[in-house]
Design a protein around this motif. Structure first.
Motif, mmCIF file in Angstrom:
data_model
loop_
_atom_site.group_PDB
_atom_site.id
_atom_site.type_symbol
_atom_site.label_atom_id
_atom_site.label_comp_id
_atom_site.label_asym_id
_atom_site.label_seq_id
_atom_site.Cartn_x
_atom_site.Cartn_y
_atom_site.Cartn_z
ATOM 1 N N UNK A 81 7.575 -2.101 -9.162
ATOM 2 C CA UNK A 81 7.879 -3.068 -10.205
ATOM 3 C C UNK A 81 8.435 -4.329 -9.541
ATOM 4 N N UNK A 82 8.686 -5.352 -10.343
ATOM 5 C CA UNK A 82 9.244 -6.618 -9.865
ATOM 6 C C UNK A 82 10.509 -6.906 -10.661
ATOM 7 N N UNK B 153 -2.918 2.420 -11.461
ATOM 8 C CA UNK B 153 -2.752 3.556 -10.562
ATOM 9 C C UNK B 153 -3.559 3.349 -9.291
ATOM 10 N N UNK B 154 -3.005 3.806 -8.188
ATOM 11 C CA UNK B 154 -3.698 3.728 -6.901
ATOM 12 C C UNK B 154 -4.786 4.786 -6.818
ATOM 13 N N UNK B 155 -5.801 4.495 -6.026
ATOM 14 C CA UNK B 155 -6.808 5.502 -5.706
ATOM 15 C C UNK B 155 -6.140 6.590 -4.862
ATOM 16 N N UNK B 156 -6.557 7.813 -5.069
ATOM 17 C CA UNK B 156 -6.010 8.962 -4.352
ATOM 18 C C UNK B 156 -6.456 8.923 -2.896
ATOM 19 N N UNK B 157 -5.516 9.181 -1.984
ATOM 20 C CA UNK B 157 -5.837 9.134 -0.553
ATOM 21 C C UNK B 157 -5.460 10.403 0.199
ATOM 22 N N UNK B 158 -4.626 11.257 -0.375
ATOM 23 C CA UNK B 158 -4.181 12.448 0.353
ATOM 24 C C UNK B 158 -5.175 13.585 0.154
ATOM 25 N N UNK B 159 -5.583 14.206 1.240
ATOM 26 C CA UNK B 159 -6.552 15.307 1.155
ATOM 27 C C UNK B 159 -6.057 16.428 0.248
ATOM 28 N N UNK B 160 -6.965 16.937 -0.594
ATOM 29 C CA UNK B 160 -6.657 18.051 -1.473
ATOM 30 C C UNK B 160 -5.957 17.665 -2.764
ATOM 31 N N UNK B 161 -5.656 16.385 -2.951
ATOM 32 C CA UNK B 161 -4.987 15.963 -4.179
ATOM 33 C C UNK B 161 -5.970 15.248 -5.097
ATOM 34 N N UNK B 162 -5.721 15.348 -6.395
ATOM 35 C CA UNK B 162 -6.595 14.690 -7.367
ATOM 36 C C UNK B 162 -5.779 13.832 -8.344
ATOM 37 N N UNK B 163 -4.584 13.386 -7.918
ATOM 38 C CA UNK B 163 -3.723 12.571 -8.766
ATOM 39 C C UNK B 163 -3.149 11.419 -7.947
ATOM 40 N N UNK B 164 -2.915 10.322 -8.640
ATOM 41 C CA UNK B 164 -2.328 9.156 -8.000
ATOM 42 C C UNK B 164 -0.835 9.376 -7.806
ATOM 43 N N UNK B 165 -0.332 9.002 -6.662
ATOM 44 C CA UNK B 165 1.091 9.136 -6.353
ATOM 45 C C UNK B 165 1.855 7.831 -6.532
ATOM 46 N N UNK B 166 1.135 6.721 -6.672
ATOM 47 C CA UNK B 166 1.795 5.424 -6.739
ATOM 48 C C UNK B 166 1.045 4.507 -7.702
ATOM 49 N N UNK B 167 1.796 3.652 -8.388
ATOM 50 C CA UNK B 167 1.215 2.722 -9.356
ATOM 51 C C UNK B 167 1.924 1.372 -9.242
ATOM 52 N N UNK B 168 1.316 0.350 -9.839
ATOM 53 C CA UNK B 168 1.893 -0.987 -9.913
ATOM 54 C C UNK B 168 2.074 -1.349 -11.378
ATOM 55 N N UNK B 169 3.206 -1.960 -11.725
ATOM 56 C CA UNK B 169 3.358 -2.490 -13.075
ATOM 57 C C UNK B 169 2.492 -3.737 -13.190
ATOM 58 N N UNK B 170 2.280 -4.184 -14.430
ATOM 59 C CA UNK B 170 1.510 -5.408 -14.661
ATOM 60 C C UNK B 170 2.164 -6.594 -13.964
ATOM 61 N N UNK B 171 3.494 -6.650 -13.979
ATOM 62 C CA UNK B 171 4.210 -7.740 -13.312
ATOM 63 C C UNK B 171 3.992 -7.713 -11.810
ATOM 64 N N UNK B 172 3.982 -6.515 -11.233
ATOM 65 C CA UNK B 172 3.740 -6.389 -9.795
ATOM 66 C C UNK B 172 2.324 -6.840 -9.442
ATOM 67 N N UNK B 173 1.340 -6.463 -10.268
ATOM 68 C CA UNK B 173 -0.044 -6.892 -10.027
ATOM 69 C C UNK B 173 -0.132 -8.413 -10.047
#
Length: 149
Positions: free
Chosen positions: A119-120, A7-27
């Motif tokens: 994903x990939x 999961x990505x670190x949260x960047x949008x003000x006022x939010x406490x959840x990740x909006x984007x993630x990478x699969x293991x294959x993408x990493x």
């Protein structure tokens, strides 16, 4: 079955959840590409040129501005996934610089109610994205969020 993801670190003000993630294959693919091209970034435009796929560029090669939203930051250091580079040499993926995931503000207005997973898949996407020569392409998988945004 839940697939491993970063999961990505949260960047949008006022939010406490990740909006984007990478699969293991993408990493794994990103770690390989980082070693070849240096620090990387994603931009999801939703426009022409394979707009449904996130485009991966060397960091700073795609200029972002007020018309873009930073949805997340990924730390690829130590993200051993078995899908690619498992050791992180000095200056390797994630050392001192996160991978940024950007989206055009207009596209975000349509996708603000979704969680995105990069994903990939086999195949060739746009020639502008650095994974094109690998015979693979990045793909967005979206799921509706089950909480109000």
């Amino acid at each position: 079955m839940t697939e491993a993801r970063l999961d990505a670190a949260v960047t949008l003000p006022g939010e406490d959840f990740s909006r984007v993630a990478l699969t293991a294959e993408a990493v794994g693919l990103l770690q390989k590409l980082w070693l070849q091209h240096g620090p990387l970034m994603f931009h999801q435009s939703g426009g022409c040129c394979d707009g449904s796929s996130p485009m991966c560029y060397p960091a700073g090669e795609f200029i972002t501005g007020d018309s873009d939203v930073l949805l997340g930051l990924f730390d690829l250091s130590g993200a051993g996934t078995g899908g690619g580079v498992t050791s992180d040499p000095p200056g390797g993926p994630g050392h001192g610089r996160p991978l940024e995931f950007w989206m055009s503000r207009e596209q975000f207005s349509y996708w603000s109610h979704t969680h995105l997973t990069v994903d990939v898949v086999p195949g060739r996407g746009s020639g502008f994205s650095v994974e094109a020569p690998e015979g693979k392409r990045f793909l967005i998988r979206s799921t509706l969020m089950d909480w109000p945004v």
